[in-house]
Enzyme design. Structure first.
Site, PDB file in Angstrom:
ATOM      1  N   ASN A  75       0.827  -1.213   0.000  1.00 49.79           N
ATOM      2  CA  ASN A  75       0.000   0.000   0.000  1.00 49.79           C
ATOM      3  C   ASN A  75       0.855   1.254   0.000  1.00 49.79           C
ATOM      4  O   ASN A  75       1.918   1.313   0.627  1.00 49.79           O
ATOM      5  CB  ASN A  75      -1.040  -0.011   1.122  1.00 49.79           C
ATOM      6  N   GLU A  77       0.339   5.199   0.633  1.00 49.34           N
ATOM      7  CA  GLU A  77      -0.625   6.173   1.162  1.00 49.34           C
ATOM      8  C   GLU A  77      -0.278   7.589   0.756  1.00 49.34           C
ATOM      9  O   GLU A  77       0.785   7.863   0.177  1.00 49.34           O
ATOM     10  CB  GLU A  77      -0.706   6.015   2.682  1.00 49.34           C
ATOM     11  N   CYS A  86      -4.154   0.504  -2.435  1.00 51.49           N
ATOM     12  CA  CYS A  86      -3.941  -0.742  -1.681  1.00 51.49           C
ATOM     13  C   CYS A  86      -2.848  -1.593  -2.333  1.00 51.49           C
ATOM     14  O   CYS A  86      -2.562  -1.489  -3.525  1.00 51.49           O
ATOM     15  CB  CYS A  86      -5.217  -1.564  -1.638  1.00 51.49           C
ATOM     16  N   GLU A  88      -2.967  -4.771  -3.109  1.00 53.28           N
ATOM     17  CA  GLU A  88      -3.457  -5.688  -4.147  1.00 53.28           C
ATOM     18  C   GLU A  88      -3.467  -5.012  -5.507  1.00 53.28           C
ATOM     19  O   GLU A  88      -3.053  -5.587  -6.513  1.00 53.28           O
ATOM     20  CB  GLU A  88      -4.874  -6.181  -3.802  1.00 53.28           C
ATOM     21  N   CYS A 123     -10.182  -5.266   0.225  1.00 57.00           N
ATOM     22  CA  CYS A 123     -11.271  -4.291   0.375  1.00 57.00           C
ATOM     23  C   CYS A 123     -12.181  -4.342  -0.859  1.00 57.00           C
ATOM     24  O   CYS A 123     -11.868  -4.995  -1.865  1.00 57.00           O
ATOM     25  CB  CYS A 123     -10.705  -2.882   0.557  1.00 57.00           C
ATOM     26  N   CYS A 126     -10.629  -3.294  -4.247  1.00 59.56           N
ATOM     27  CA  CYS A 126      -9.702  -4.315  -4.763  1.00 59.56           C
ATOM     28  C   CYS A 126     -10.464  -5.533  -5.273  1.00 59.56           C
ATOM     29  O   CYS A 126     -10.064  -6.153  -6.263  1.00 59.56           O
ATOM     30  CB  CYS A 126      -8.692  -4.704  -3.688  1.00 59.56           C
TER      31      CYS A 126
END
Ligand code: THU
Length: 174
Positions: A75, A77, A86, A88, A123, A126
Site C-alpha cells: 500500500n 498512502e 492498496c 493488491e 477491500c 480491490c
C-alpha cells in the site's frame, strides 16, 4: 374478497430465494506447496516496504502469473487519503502494465501486524479490480491466499467469489 383484493392476489407469486454459495479453505503455511509458501513470503516482504505513513497498516501482495512470473505490491498512502492505493491493486496494475496479456493465477496477501486465524481479505475496491482482471483473462479465476504471518492461510479459488451479483462490463454493452 373485494375487487382490489382479487387483483392483488393475481399478482402475488411466491418469492424464490437464490442462494449463492461461498467457500474457502484454511491451511497452515506448511501445508501449502512450496511455490505458495514462497509467494506468501514475497507478500510479507513487500508489506515491510509499504508506505503506510498515516494508517501504519502495512499490507503486502504478491501475485504469480501462469508463466511463473512473480510481481509484488504494497500500500502507498497519501496525505490526501483517497489518493492512496492498496497493496493488491499496486501489484495487479504493476503486473498488467508490464505484461498486458498475462494471466494472474494466484495472489497472496499478508499483513504482518494481523496475526491469528483471521487473515485480512481485500477491500471492496480491490475486489472489483480483481474481478475485472478475471474478466480480462477470459474468466480464468484468480486464486487468493490470505495469510497471517504466524500461520493461517485462507485459500479462495476465485477472487470473483468475493463479489456476488457483481457489476462488470457486460452491463455497459448496449
Ligand atoms: N489496505 C490494503 O492495502 N489492502 C487491503 O486489503 C486493506 C487495506 C490498505 C489501505 C490503507 O493504506 C491501509 O491499508 C488502511 O486501510
Amino acid at each position: 374478497m373485494g375487487r382490489s383484493d382479487v387483483l392483488f392476489a393475481s399478482f402475488v407469486q411466491m418469492p424464490t430465494p437464490t442462494t449463492i454459495t461461498f467457500s474457502y479453505t484454511a491451511y497452515a503455511w506448511n501445508e501449502l506447496p512450496a511455490a505458495d509458501q514462497a509467494l506468501l513470503k514475497d507478500a510479507h516482504a513487500a508489506a515491510l516496504r509499504a508506505y503506510a505513513r498515516y494508517s501504519k497498516f502495512m499490507v503486502g501482495a504478491a501475485l504469480r502469473t501462469t508463466a511463473g512470473k512473480v510481481v509484488t505490491g504494497n500500500n502507498q498512502e497519501n496525505a490526501s487519503f483517497p489518493a492512496g492505493i492498496c497493496a493488491e491493486r499496486t501489484a495487479l496494475h504493476a503486473a498488467m502494465s508490464m505484461e498486458p496479456d498475462a494471466i494472474v493465477e494466484t495472489m497472496a496477501i499478508v499483513v504482518p501486524s494481523v496475526t491469528g486465524d483471521r487473515p485480512v481479505s481485500p477491500c471492496g475496491i480491490c475486489r472489483q479490480a480483481l474481478l475485472e482482471q478475471e474478466v480480462r483473462q477470459d474468466r480464468k479465476p484468480i486464486r487468493l491466499l490470505m495469510g497471517t504471518p504466524d500461520g493461517t492461510v485462507h485459500e479462495l479459488k476465485s477472487a470473483g467469489a468475493l463479489l456476488p451479483l457483481s457489476f462488470d462490463g457486460s452491463f455497459l454493452e448496449g
